[in-house]
Write a protein that holds these residues in place. Sequence first.
Motif, mmCIF file in Angstrom:
data_model
loop_
_atom_site.group_PDB
_atom_site.id
_atom_site.type_symbol
_atom_site.label_atom_id
_atom_site.label_comp_id
_atom_site.label_asym_id
_atom_site.label_seq_id
_atom_site.Cartn_x
_atom_site.Cartn_y
_atom_site.Cartn_z
ATOM 1 N N ASP A 92 0.861 -1.171 0.000
ATOM 2 C CA ASP A 92 0.000 0.000 0.000
ATOM 3 C C ASP A 92 0.904 1.230 0.000
ATOM 4 N N SER A 93 0.342 2.346 -0.448
ATOM 5 C CA SER A 93 1.175 3.504 -0.811
ATOM 6 C C SER A 93 1.416 4.474 0.339
ATOM 7 N N TYR A 96 -3.271 6.083 3.323
ATOM 8 C CA TYR A 96 -4.300 5.610 4.256
ATOM 9 C C TYR A 96 -3.711 5.443 5.651
ATOM 10 N N ASP A 146 -2.678 7.974 -2.805
ATOM 11 C CA ASP A 146 -4.027 8.561 -2.825
ATOM 12 C C ASP A 146 -4.386 9.083 -1.437
ATOM 13 N N CYS A 148 -7.481 8.400 1.120
ATOM 14 C CA CYS A 148 -8.704 7.625 1.357
ATOM 15 C C CYS A 148 -9.739 8.570 1.948
ATOM 16 N N ILE A 187 -6.203 3.636 -7.859
ATOM 17 C CA ILE A 187 -7.172 3.457 -6.766
ATOM 18 C C ILE A 187 -8.409 4.322 -7.020
ATOM 19 N N GLN A 189 -11.681 6.240 -6.142
ATOM 20 C CA GLN A 189 -12.275 6.879 -4.986
ATOM 21 C C GLN A 189 -13.660 7.420 -5.370
ATOM 22 N N GLY A 215 -10.911 1.915 -3.571
ATOM 23 C CA GLY A 215 -10.507 2.510 -2.300
ATOM 24 C C GLY A 215 -11.702 3.158 -1.620
ATOM 25 N N LEU A 217 -13.444 2.384 0.914
ATOM 26 C CA LEU A 217 -14.448 1.537 1.582
ATOM 27 C C LEU A 217 -13.782 0.808 2.748
ATOM 28 N N ALA A 218 -14.590 0.055 3.525
ATOM 29 C CA ALA A 218 -14.101 -0.541 4.786
ATOM 30 C C ALA A 218 -13.515 0.558 5.667
ATOM 31 N N VAL A 219 -14.251 1.648 5.707
ATOM 32 C CA VAL A 219 -13.834 2.807 6.527
ATOM 33 C C VAL A 219 -14.929 3.168 7.528
ATOM 34 N N GLY A 247 -8.598 -3.536 2.186
ATOM 35 C CA GLY A 247 -8.944 -3.575 3.609
ATOM 36 C C GLY A 247 -10.099 -4.495 3.965
ATOM 37 N N CYS A 267 -6.856 -7.885 4.547
ATOM 38 C CA CYS A 267 -7.464 -7.404 5.788
ATOM 39 C C CYS A 267 -6.645 -7.891 6.986
ATOM 40 N N VAL A 268 -6.593 -7.059 8.025
ATOM 41 C CA VAL A 268 -5.860 -7.428 9.243
ATOM 42 C C VAL A 268 -6.659 -8.417 10.097
ATOM 43 N N LEU A 269 -7.934 -8.612 9.760
ATOM 44 C CA LEU A 269 -8.837 -9.371 10.645
ATOM 45 C C LEU A 269 -8.341 -10.771 11.020
ATOM 46 N N ARG A 272 -5.052 -10.247 13.194
ATOM 47 C CA ARG A 272 -5.306 -9.481 14.427
ATOM 48 C C ARG A 272 -6.246 -10.252 15.350
HETATM 49 C C1 6MM Z 1 -6.729 1.208 10.506
HETATM 50 C C2 6MM Z 1 -6.673 -0.290 10.294
HETATM 51 C C3 6MM Z 1 -5.475 -0.996 10.903
HETATM 52 O O1 6MM Z 1 -6.653 -0.566 8.898
HETATM 53 C C4 6MM Z 1 -7.655 -1.562 8.606
HETATM 54 C C5 6MM Z 1 -8.311 -1.868 9.924
HETATM 55 O O2 6MM Z 1 -7.882 -0.876 10.834
HETATM 56 C C6 6MM Z 1 -9.772 -1.741 9.605
HETATM 57 C C7 6MM Z 1 -10.667 -1.350 10.723
HETATM 58 O O3 6MM Z 1 -11.796 -2.219 10.542
HETATM 59 C C8 6MM Z 1 -11.471 -3.251 9.569
HETATM 60 C C9 6MM Z 1 -12.444 -3.148 8.403
HETATM 61 C C10 6MM Z 1 -11.482 -4.604 10.273
HETATM 62 O O4 6MM Z 1 -10.151 -2.993 9.124
HETATM 63 O O5 6MM Z 1 -9.865 -0.792 8.573
HETATM 64 C C11 6MM Z 1 -8.724 -0.911 7.771
HETATM 65 C C12 6MM Z 1 -9.162 -1.717 6.578
HETATM 66 N N1 6MM Z 1 -9.932 -0.839 5.693
HETATM 67 C C13 6MM Z 1 -9.297 -0.185 4.728
HETATM 68 N N2 6MM Z 1 -7.976 -0.315 4.477
HETATM 69 C C14 6MM Z 1 -7.730 0.533 3.433
HETATM 70 C C15 6MM Z 1 -6.538 0.865 2.792
HETATM 71 C C16 6MM Z 1 -6.551 1.837 1.767
HETATM 72 N N3 6MM Z 1 -5.364 2.174 1.151
HETATM 73 C C17 6MM Z 1 -5.359 3.150 0.217
HETATM 74 N N4 6MM Z 1 -4.180 3.495 -0.361
HETATM 75 N N5 6MM Z 1 -6.496 3.789 -0.168
HETATM 76 C C18 6MM Z 1 -7.707 3.489 0.363
HETATM 77 O O6 6MM Z 1 -8.732 4.105 -0.018
HETATM 78 C C19 6MM Z 1 -7.761 2.459 1.387
HETATM 79 C C20 6MM Z 1 -8.969 2.120 2.024
HETATM 80 C C21 6MM Z 1 -8.940 1.154 3.048
HETATM 81 N N6 6MM Z 1 -9.911 0.665 3.860
#
Ligand code: 6MM
Length: 372
Positions: A92-93, A96, A146, A148, A187, A189, A215, A217-219, A247, A267-269, A272
Motif C-alpha cells: 500500500d502507498s 491511508y 491517494d 482515502c 485506486i 475513490q 478505495g 471503503l471498509a472505513v 482492507g 485485511c488485518v482481521l 489481528r
Molecule cells: C486502521 C486499520 C489498521 O486498517 C484496517 C483496519 O484498521 C480496519 C478497521 O476495521 C477493519 C475493516 C477490520 O479494518 O480498517 C482498515 C481496513 N480498511 C481499509 N484499508 C484501506 C486501505 C486503503 N489504502 C489506500 N491506499 N487507499 C484506500 O482508499 C484504502 C482504504 C482502506 N480501507
Amino acid sequence: MTEFRYELLAQDGKARLGRIHTAHGVIDTPTFMPVGTAATVKGMLPENVADTGAQILLGNTYHLMLRPGAERIARLGGLHKFMNWDKPILTDSGGYQVMSLAKLRKITEEGVTFKSHIDGRKFNLTPERSMEIQHLLGSTITMAFDECTPFPATEKQAAESMRMSMRWAKRSKDAFVEREGYALYGIQQGSVFENLRRESSEKLAELDLPGHSVGGLAVGEGQQIMFDTLDFCVDMLPANKPRYLMGVGKPSDLVGAVMRGIDQFDCVLPTRSGRNAQAFTHRGTLNLKNGRHRDDDRPLDDQCNCPACTKYSRAYLHHLIKAGEILGAVLLTWHNLAYYQDLMRGMREAIAEGRMEAFARDFHAGQEGGDI
Ligand SMILES: CC1(C)O[C@H]2[C@@H](O1)[C@@]1(COC(C)(C)O1)O[C@@H]2CNc1nc2cc3nc(N)[nH]c(=O)c3cc2[nH]1
C-alpha cells in the motif's frame, strides 16, 4: 521474464475466476492477501504462510519507511529477500496509514507531512516519494498514492478528495519505474457517490494501468453500504484487469464482494483476531477466552487441516490463551489464515463449476449453524 497480465478464466454471475501472472509468480483469483505490515505476517514463518495457500502478501510503505527505512531494505537486497518471501508482494502507498496512524498530519496538493507514531520524527510523503519507496522495496504491485476519503463525507468533500487522488494518480504513474512483471494499480475513490466513482474511473482509464483497486471503503460505512456501493462501482473498472477491494474483510464481506466482481482482498482481521483469541470457522466465529472451552476435546474446526485443528483441542487452545502463551496467538493466527485461504479456494472452485450462488447459501447456513 514474465510480463504482468491478468487471465479471466471463468465467470459465474459477476464472480470471476482468474489468474494474475507476475515477475514473482502466479496468483489465482479471487485471492486473499495476508497483511505483513512490518515485513512479517505477525507470528508466522513465511513458509507456513505459504503452506496455508497464500500466494501474495501485503506490505506497507508507511510502516517500512519509518522502520527500518526503505533505503536500508534496498541495501539489504529488497523486501522479498529481507523477509524471505519470494512470491508476489503488494504494497500500500502510505496515504491511508498516515491518516489512520500518524500524528500531526498536514495535507497539501504536494502530499502529506506527518510525525512518526513511533518516535515523532517528521516525514514527508508525496506521490513521487511513495513510488520511490515502493521501488526500493521491490514491490511486485505498487499502489498509487491517494487520499482515502473519510466516511461519511459530503458529495463536495468526496469530489475534492477524489479529484486530488486522481491528480496524485497521474503523478504516481509519471514517477513509477516500469519493470517487466511488475505493476502499478490505480485506486478508485468517490465515496458512496455513483457519479464520483464514475468520474474517478474515467480519470484512471486515461492512465491505462494494469490493475485497479476500489478505495475508500471498509472505513466504517458497514457491510450494506459497502455492498450497495460495490453494486455500481466495480463494473466501472476494466473487466480485463484485476479489481482489488482494499482492507476487506470479514468472511461474509469476502463472499459478498466476490459475488460483486472483486478479485483481490487484504485485511488485518484473520491475523489481528488470531492474536485476540478469535477463531473463524466453517460454523461461525469462536472466542477461545470463553470458559466453555476448558474441557472441550474437539478440534477447533473439523473441516480444517491446519496444525491447530489437526494436532490440538479447543481445551488446549483455551488453556494457552488463558495462560497468555505465545503459542496460542500463533496457532489461532495460523488457523485463521488457513480458514481464509480455504474460503477463497472454495469460491474459486465454485466459480469454476458455476455454483457460486449455492456456495454462498451453504456458507451462510454454516455460519448461522449455531452450537459451535
Ligand atoms: C486502521 C486499520 C489498521 O486498517 C484496517 C483496519 O484498521 C480496519 C478497521 O476495521 C477493519 C475493516 C477490520 O479494518 O480498517 C482498515 C481496513 N480498511 C481499509 N484499508 C484501506 C486501505 C486503503 N489504502 C489506500 N491506499 N487507499 C484506500 O482508499 C484504502 C482504504 C482502506 N480501507
